[in-house]
Write an enzyme that holds these catalytic residues in place. Structure first.
Site, PDB file in Angstrom:
ATOM      1  N   SER A 120      -9.027   7.772  -5.942  1.00  0.00           N
ATOM      2  CA  SER A 120      -9.705   7.134  -4.803  1.00  0.00           C
ATOM      3  C   SER A 120      -9.279   7.774  -3.483  1.00  0.00           C
ATOM      4  CB  SER A 120      -9.418   5.632  -4.772  1.00  0.00           C
ATOM      5  OG  SER A 120     -10.035   4.994  -5.861  1.00  0.00           O
TER       6      SER A 120
ATOM      7  N   GLU B  97     -20.925  -4.085  -1.042  1.00  0.00           N
ATOM      8  CA  GLU B  97     -20.589  -4.444  -2.414  1.00  0.00           C
ATOM      9  C   GLU B  97     -21.850  -4.346  -3.247  1.00  0.00           C
ATOM     10  OE1 GLU B  97     -18.646  -8.219  -2.781  1.00  0.00           O
ATOM     11  OE2 GLU B  97     -17.183  -7.707  -1.242  1.00  0.00           O
TER      12      GLU B  97
ATOM     13  N   ALA C 101      -5.502   5.768 -14.319  1.00  0.00           N
ATOM     14  CA  ALA C 101      -5.099   4.726 -13.364  1.00  0.00           C
ATOM     15  C   ALA C 101      -3.985   5.224 -12.455  1.00  0.00           C
ATOM     16  CB  ALA C 101      -4.636   3.480 -14.125  1.00  0.00           C
ATOM     17  N   ARG C 102      -4.065   4.843 -11.198  1.00  0.00           N
ATOM     18  CA  ARG C 102      -3.045   5.142 -10.181  1.00  0.00           C
ATOM     19  C   ARG C 102      -2.801   6.637  -9.987  1.00  0.00           C
ATOM     20  NH1 ARG C 102      -2.061   0.448  -7.384  1.00  0.00           N
ATOM     21  NH2 ARG C 102      -1.695  -1.253  -8.804  1.00  0.00           N
TER      22      ARG C 102
ATOM     23  N   HIS D  45      -7.063  -0.786  -0.759  1.00  0.00           N
ATOM     24  CA  HIS D  45      -8.177   0.160  -0.581  1.00  0.00           C
ATOM     25  C   HIS D  45      -8.759   0.021   0.825  1.00  0.00           C
ATOM     26  CE1 HIS D  45      -9.351   2.038  -4.561  1.00  0.00           C
ATOM     27  NE2 HIS D  45      -8.304   1.300  -4.894  1.00  0.00           N
TER      28      HIS D  45
END
Length: 187
Positions: A22, A70, A17-18, A58
């Site tokens: 991305s 989506e 995570a983090r 994001h």
């Protein structure tokens, strides 16, 4: 950084995570030189302010010309229907896995195999973001263990067929394909 050019490529970006996974995947998508289709696997939930804030962060990082779709469940269909002029950025495998957690084991196995088959036959470049959930304590509840095991297995399967695998952690990105040794495929 390896640029995605020429024939289609499958790239996996993983990390905790983090970690920046991305952002790294987004950088690679920009460098592909192709039209980018951002495949969001998370559902918009107006009642969850914190989740909405994550989605907005994001969105704000992405170039305005990227198309966003989506896809909560049918990733295979999106991969199969995208042509070679595009780069698909799928973010994230963890959320997609969570969306399908209620599937019985045999149904999940078929869903996973169908998705892997779609990656094998993909015409577009595909960049996948997958979380590393198994680096901590074994969850004390069955759903947590099921999620961790399914996602871990999926990420390993994708890593086995990927042209490039990257690990984002501690503010750095490591090219595991260049630095590591590929494990045998799992059965």
């Amino acid at each position: 950084m390896t640029k995605i050019r020429g024939s289609r490529q499958i790239v996996l970006v993983t990390g905790p995570a983090r970690s920046g996974k991305s952002e790294w995947a987004e950088t690679m998508a920009v460098n592909s030189g192709k039209s980018v289709i951002y495949v969001a696997t998370g559902e918009v939930n107006q009642a969850d302010t914190e989740w909405q804030n994550r989605i907005e962060r994001h969105k704000n990082r992405r170039p305005p010309d990227w198309k966003t779709v989506e896809v909560l469940r049918e990733l295979s269909a999106v991969v199969r229907s995208t042509d070679r002029s595009n780069c698909l950025l799928i973010d994230s495998l963890g959320t997609w896995t969570a969306n399908l957690l209620e599937q019985e084991a045999t149904v999940w196995e078929q869903t996973q195999q169908d998705f892997l088959a779609s990656l094998h036959s993909a015409m577009a470049d595909v960049i996948l973001v997958g979380e590393e959930t198994g680096w901590g304590v074994v969850p004390a509840y069955p759903a947590g263990r099921l999620f961790r095991d399914r996602l871990g297995t999926l990420v390993r399967h994708i890593g086995a067929i990927a042209d490039g695998v990257y690990l984002a952690t501690g503010g750095y990105v490591l090219n595991l394909t260049a630095l590591g040794t590929r494990l045998p495929a799992i059965k």
